[in-house]
Scaffold this motif. Structure first.
Motif, PDB file in Angstrom:
ATOM      1  N   UNK A   1       0.846  -1.193   0.000  1.00 33.16           N
ATOM      2  CA  UNK A   1       0.000   0.000   0.000  1.00 33.16           C
ATOM      3  C   UNK A   1       0.879   1.239   0.000  1.00 33.16           C
ATOM      4  N   UNK A   2       0.735   2.076  -1.014  1.00 34.21           N
ATOM      5  CA  UNK A   2       1.560   3.271  -1.122  1.00 34.21           C
ATOM      6  C   UNK A   2       0.826   4.545  -0.685  1.00 34.21           C
ATOM      7  N   UNK A   3      -0.459   4.476  -0.494  1.00 38.48           N
ATOM      8  CA  UNK A   3      -1.248   5.629  -0.050  1.00 38.48           C
ATOM      9  C   UNK A   3      -1.217   5.685   1.467  1.00 38.48           C
ATOM     10  N   UNK A   4      -0.823   6.814   2.069  1.00 39.71           N
ATOM     11  CA  UNK A   4      -0.750   6.880   3.536  1.00 39.71           C
ATOM     12  C   UNK A   4      -2.117   6.824   4.212  1.00 39.71           C
ATOM     13  N   UNK A   5      -3.175   7.184   3.495  1.00 44.21           N
ATOM     14  CA  UNK A   5      -4.493   7.282   4.111  1.00 44.21           C
ATOM     15  C   UNK A   5      -4.984   6.040   4.825  1.00 44.21           C
ATOM     16  N   UNK A   6      -4.879   4.865   4.226  1.00 41.55           N
ATOM     17  CA  UNK A   6      -5.442   3.660   4.846  1.00 41.55           C
ATOM     18  C   UNK A   6      -4.649   3.092   6.028  1.00 41.55           C
ATOM     19  N   UNK A   7      -3.450   3.557   6.253  1.00 49.03           N
ATOM     20  CA  UNK A   7      -2.640   2.944   7.302  1.00 49.03           C
ATOM     21  C   UNK A   7      -3.270   3.147   8.679  1.00 49.03           C
ATOM     22  N   UNK A   8      -3.175   2.092   9.491  1.00 51.18           N
ATOM     23  CA  UNK A   8      -3.822   2.088  10.794  1.00 51.18           C
ATOM     24  C   UNK A   8      -2.945   2.662  11.905  1.00 51.18           C
ATOM     25  N   UNK A   9      -1.657   2.414  11.825  1.00 48.36           N
ATOM     26  CA  UNK A   9      -0.752   2.785  12.918  1.00 48.36           C
ATOM     27  C   UNK A   9       0.495   3.457  12.358  1.00 48.36           C
ATOM     28  N   UNK A  10       0.994   4.419  13.132  1.00 42.49           N
ATOM     29  CA  UNK A  10       2.161   5.201  12.729  1.00 42.49           C
ATOM     30  C   UNK A  10       3.145   5.309  13.881  1.00 42.49           C
TER      31      UNK A  10
END
Length: 127
Positions: free
Chosen positions: A108-117
């Motif tokens: 996944x290259x789009x930051x939007x869907x990521x759950x945790x940072x």
């Protein structure tokens, strides 16, 4: 919940190398695909690299292809970003991120869907 902690940033001269680590806790990292992003002041967070749950699939921004390598060790619950031949334009705060996915092969290259940072680690490349 997954907690992510980056390390390995620092100051390096152009042409040098750094290896960033992203240590996960709370849940097993093997359930998550991972991504690396970077941000500089006044700019949006940009995609750098991504790796699938299994580690068998990777994706890179055109600007880092051939210089950066994304890997992971699920046994150690840790992801890595090896950065070689660094350039001043690579300067920024680097973040790792995790996204729960059913697929073992998707990146996944789009930051939007990521759950945790993670909290980010500064990389500065001097010319």
């Amino acid at each position: 919940q997954v907690q992510l902690v980056e390390s390995g940033g620092g100051l390096v001269q152009a042409g040098g190398s750094l290896r960033l680590s992203c240590a996960a806790s709370g849940r097993t990292l093997s359930s998550y695909a991972m991504g690396w992003f970077r941000q500089t002041p006044g700019k949006e967070r940009e995609f750098v690299a991504a790796i699938s749950r299994s580690g068998g699939s990777t994706d890179y921004a055109d600007s880092v292809k051939g210089r950066f390598t994304c890997s992971r060790d699920n046994g150690k619950n840790t992801g890595y970003l090896q950065m070689n031949n660094l350039k001043p334009e690579d300067t920024g705060v680097y973040y790792c991120a995790a996204i729960w996915l059913g697929s073992y092969t998707v990146t996944v290259s789009d930051p939007g869907p990521y759950d945790y940072w993670g909290q980010g680690t500064q990389v500065t490349v001097s010319s």
